[in-house]
Design a protein around this motif. Structure first.
Motif, PDB file in Angstrom:
ATOM      1  N   THR A  29      44.096  48.678  39.146  1.00  0.00           N
ATOM      2  CA  THR A  29      43.987  47.563  38.199  1.00  0.00           C
ATOM      3  C   THR A  29      42.502  47.291  37.945  1.00  0.00           C
ATOM      4  N   ASP A  30      42.193  46.630  36.842  1.00  0.00           N
ATOM      5  CA  ASP A  30      40.801  46.303  36.527  1.00  0.00           C
ATOM      6  C   ASP A  30      40.155  45.431  37.602  1.00  0.00           C
ATOM      7  N   ASP A  31      40.973  44.586  38.238  1.00  0.00           N
ATOM      8  CA  ASP A  31      40.450  43.660  39.244  1.00  0.00           C
ATOM      9  C   ASP A  31      40.718  44.140  40.676  1.00  0.00           C
ATOM     10  N   VAL A  32      40.806  45.455  40.886  1.00  0.00           N
ATOM     11  CA  VAL A  32      41.075  46.014  42.201  1.00  0.00           C
ATOM     12  C   VAL A  32      40.054  45.509  43.220  1.00  0.00           C
ATOM     13  N   VAL A  33      40.529  45.247  44.426  1.00  0.00           N
ATOM     14  CA  VAL A  33      39.641  44.905  45.541  1.00  0.00           C
ATOM     15  C   VAL A  33      39.989  45.835  46.693  1.00  0.00           C
ATOM     16  N   GLY A  34      38.955  46.216  47.436  1.00  0.00           N
ATOM     17  CA  GLY A  34      39.174  47.117  48.557  1.00  0.00           C
ATOM     18  C   GLY A  34      38.248  46.805  49.702  1.00  0.00           C
ATOM     19  N   TRP A  35      38.675  47.196  50.895  1.00  0.00           N
ATOM     20  CA  TRP A  35      37.917  46.928  52.113  1.00  0.00           C
ATOM     21  C   TRP A  35      38.042  48.111  53.056  1.00  0.00           C
ATOM     22  N   SER A  36      36.968  48.397  53.755  1.00  0.00           N
ATOM     23  CA  SER A  36      36.980  49.333  54.878  1.00  0.00           C
ATOM     24  C   SER A  36      35.939  48.834  55.872  1.00  0.00           C
ATOM     25  N   PRO A  37      35.871  49.432  57.046  1.00  0.00           N
ATOM     26  CA  PRO A  37      34.842  48.989  57.995  1.00  0.00           C
ATOM     27  C   PRO A  37      33.418  49.129  57.452  1.00  0.00           C
ATOM     28  N   TYR A  38      33.229  49.954  56.435  1.00  0.00           N
ATOM     29  CA  TYR A  38      31.890  50.222  55.922  1.00  0.00           C
ATOM     30  C   TYR A  38      31.659  49.773  54.495  1.00  0.00           C
ATOM     31  N   ALA A  39      32.689  49.327  53.798  1.00  0.00           N
ATOM     32  CA  ALA A  39      32.508  49.023  52.382  1.00  0.00           C
ATOM     33  C   ALA A  39      33.484  47.963  51.908  1.00  0.00           C
ATOM     34  N   THR A  40      33.036  47.226  50.902  1.00  0.00           N
ATOM     35  CA  THR A  40      33.935  46.354  50.161  1.00  0.00           C
ATOM     36  C   THR A  40      33.665  46.607  48.682  1.00  0.00           C
ATOM     37  N   VAL A  41      34.725  46.572  47.893  1.00  0.00           N
ATOM     38  CA  VAL A  41      34.573  46.735  46.453  1.00  0.00           C
ATOM     39  C   VAL A  41      35.407  45.684  45.759  1.00  0.00           C
ATOM     40  N   SER A  42      34.949  45.315  44.578  1.00  0.00           N
ATOM     41  CA  SER A  42      35.677  44.368  43.754  1.00  0.00           C
ATOM     42  C   SER A  42      35.516  44.813  42.308  1.00  0.00           C
ATOM     43  N   GLY A  43      36.590  45.347  41.738  1.00  0.00           N
ATOM     44  CA  GLY A  43      36.576  45.803  40.352  1.00  0.00           C
ATOM     45  C   GLY A  43      36.392  47.303  40.226  1.00  0.00           C
ATOM     46  N   LEU A  44      36.818  47.823  39.073  1.00  0.00           N
ATOM     47  CA  LEU A  44      36.729  49.260  38.810  1.00  0.00           C
ATOM     48  C   LEU A  44      35.291  49.762  38.797  1.00  0.00           C
ATOM     49  N   THR A  45      34.364  48.966  38.279  1.00  0.00           N
ATOM     50  CA  THR A  45      32.965  49.393  38.221  1.00  0.00           C
ATOM     51  C   THR A  45      32.403  49.609  39.618  1.00  0.00           C
ATOM     52  N   THR A 110      45.151  54.339  54.961  1.00  0.00           N
ATOM     53  CA  THR A 110      44.988  53.432  53.827  1.00  0.00           C
ATOM     54  C   THR A 110      46.303  52.726  53.570  1.00  0.00           C
ATOM     55  N   VAL A 111      46.220  51.420  53.329  1.00  0.00           N
ATOM     56  CA  VAL A 111      47.359  50.613  52.899  1.00  0.00           C
ATOM     57  C   VAL A 111      46.990  50.081  51.517  1.00  0.00           C
ATOM     58  N   ALA A 112      47.864  50.293  50.556  1.00  0.00           N
ATOM     59  CA  ALA A 112      47.596  49.846  49.192  1.00  0.00           C
ATOM     60  C   ALA A 112      48.708  48.916  48.718  1.00  0.00           C
ATOM     61  N   ASP A 113      48.303  47.832  48.056  1.00  0.00           N
ATOM     62  CA  ASP A 113      49.233  46.897  47.426  1.00  0.00           C
ATOM     63  C   ASP A 113      49.228  47.179  45.929  1.00  0.00           C
ATOM     64  N   PHE A 114      50.367  47.047  45.293  1.00  0.00           N
ATOM     65  CA  PHE A 114      50.513  47.418  43.891  1.00  0.00           C
ATOM     66  C   PHE A 114      50.873  46.247  42.996  1.00  0.00           C
ATOM     67  N   ARG A 115      50.439  46.372  41.735  1.00  0.00           N
ATOM     68  CA  ARG A 115      50.847  45.460  40.665  1.00  0.00           C
ATOM     69  C   ARG A 115      51.042  46.304  39.411  1.00  0.00           C
ATOM     70  N   ASP A 116      52.211  46.211  38.821  1.00  0.00           N
ATOM     71  CA  ASP A 116      52.525  46.946  37.589  1.00  0.00           C
ATOM     72  C   ASP A 116      52.246  48.444  37.717  1.00  0.00           C
ATOM     73  N   GLY A 117      52.584  49.026  38.876  1.00  0.00           N
ATOM     74  CA  GLY A 117      52.456  50.464  39.071  1.00  0.00           C
ATOM     75  C   GLY A 117      51.059  50.964  39.415  1.00  0.00           C
ATOM     76  N   LYS A 118      50.087  50.034  39.561  1.00  0.00           N
ATOM     77  CA  LYS A 118      48.714  50.414  39.881  1.00  0.00           C
ATOM     78  C   LYS A 118      48.274  49.743  41.181  1.00  0.00           C
ATOM     79  N   ILE A 119      47.296  50.320  41.818  1.00  0.00           N
ATOM     80  CA  ILE A 119      46.758  49.750  43.053  1.00  0.00           C
ATOM     81  C   ILE A 119      45.929  48.521  42.705  1.00  0.00           C
ATOM     82  N   ARG A 120      46.308  47.369  43.272  1.00  0.00           N
ATOM     83  CA  ARG A 120      45.552  46.133  43.027  1.00  0.00           C
ATOM     84  C   ARG A 120      44.653  45.792  44.199  1.00  0.00           C
ATOM     85  N   SER A 121      44.997  46.309  45.404  1.00  0.00           N
ATOM     86  CA  SER A 121      44.119  46.128  46.564  1.00  0.00           C
ATOM     87  C   SER A 121      44.412  47.238  47.561  1.00  0.00           C
TER      88      SER A 121
END
Length: 163
Positions: A29-45, A110-121
Motif C-alpha cells: 500500500t502507499d502508506d506501508v510501514v515496516g520494522w526490523s531490528p535494523y530498520a523502520t520504513v514508512s511509505g513506498l518512497t 517476516t509477518v505481513a498484514d494486508f489491506r485490499d490484497g496488498k501489504i500494509r505493514s
C-alpha cells in the motif's frame, strides 16, 4: 481472482532482495510501514530508498524459503538470505561500512498484514548474522536489513563498536 497473501509476500520478499523486477505499488500500500531490528520504513518512497541502499551494498543475493503460510489477514515467511558484501553499506550520513567482499548470511522471518490484497505493514526478525571480514570483525546485516534512519543507524553503530 486475486493472488493469495502468501504469493504476494513471496513476490515482495523476492523483489526486495533483487530477485524479481516488480512495481512495489502492486505489492505494498502507499502508506506501508515496516520494522526490523535494523530498520523502520514508512511509505513506498522510504521502502524504495532502503532497497536502493541494499542494492549498493550487496550482490549475488539469494533468498531461500523455509516456510510460507497465511492465516486470516496475515502472511508469514521464514527465510535465509545470502549475499556478497561488495559495496559500501550506508548506515547513516556519518557511518558507512566499506565492502568486505565476504559472503554473509541472515536467517529470519517476516509477518505481513494486508489491506485490499496488498501489504500494509510488515515486521522482520532475524538471527545468525554472519560476520564480515574486517579488522574488528564488524557484523554485516542484510534484510530489511539496515537503515538510514538515524535511530536505527545509531543502534547499528553501537553494535559495530562492540564487535
Amino acid at each position: 481472482m486475486s493472488e493469495s497473501r502468501k504469493d504476494v509476500l513471496l513476490k515482495a520478499l523476492e523483489a526486495e532482495v533483487g530477485g524479481a523486477s516488480v512495481d512495489p505499488g502492486t505489492l505494498f500500500t502507499d502508506d506501508v510501514v515496516g520494522w526490523s531490528p535494523y530498520a523502520t520504513v514508512s511509505g513506498l518512497t522510504a521502502l524504495a530508498e532502503l532497497a536502493a541502499l541494499r542494492e549498493m551494498a550487496f550482490s549475488n543475493v539469494v533468498i531461500m524459503f523455509r516456510g510460507l503460510d497465511e492465516v486470516g489477514n496475515k502472511a508469514f515467511a521464514e527465510w535465509l538470505i545470502e549475499a556478497d558484501h561488495t559495496g559500501p553499506l550506508v548506515l547513516d550520513q556519518d557511518a558507512v561500512l566499506e565492502a568486505t567482499g565476504r559472503r554473509v548470511k541472515l536467517a529470519g522471518a517476516t509477518v505481513a498484514d494486508f489491506r485490499d490484497g496488498k501489504i500494509r505493514s510488515f515486521r522482520n526478525t532475524s538471527a545468525n548474522i554472519s560476520k564480515a571480514s574486517t579488522p574488528r570483525s564488524r557484523p554485516t546485516c542484510i534484510a530489511s536489513w539496515c537503515a538510514s534512519a538515524s535511530s536505527d543507524a545509531r543502534r547499528a553503530r553501537r553494535l559495530i563498536r562492540r564487535s
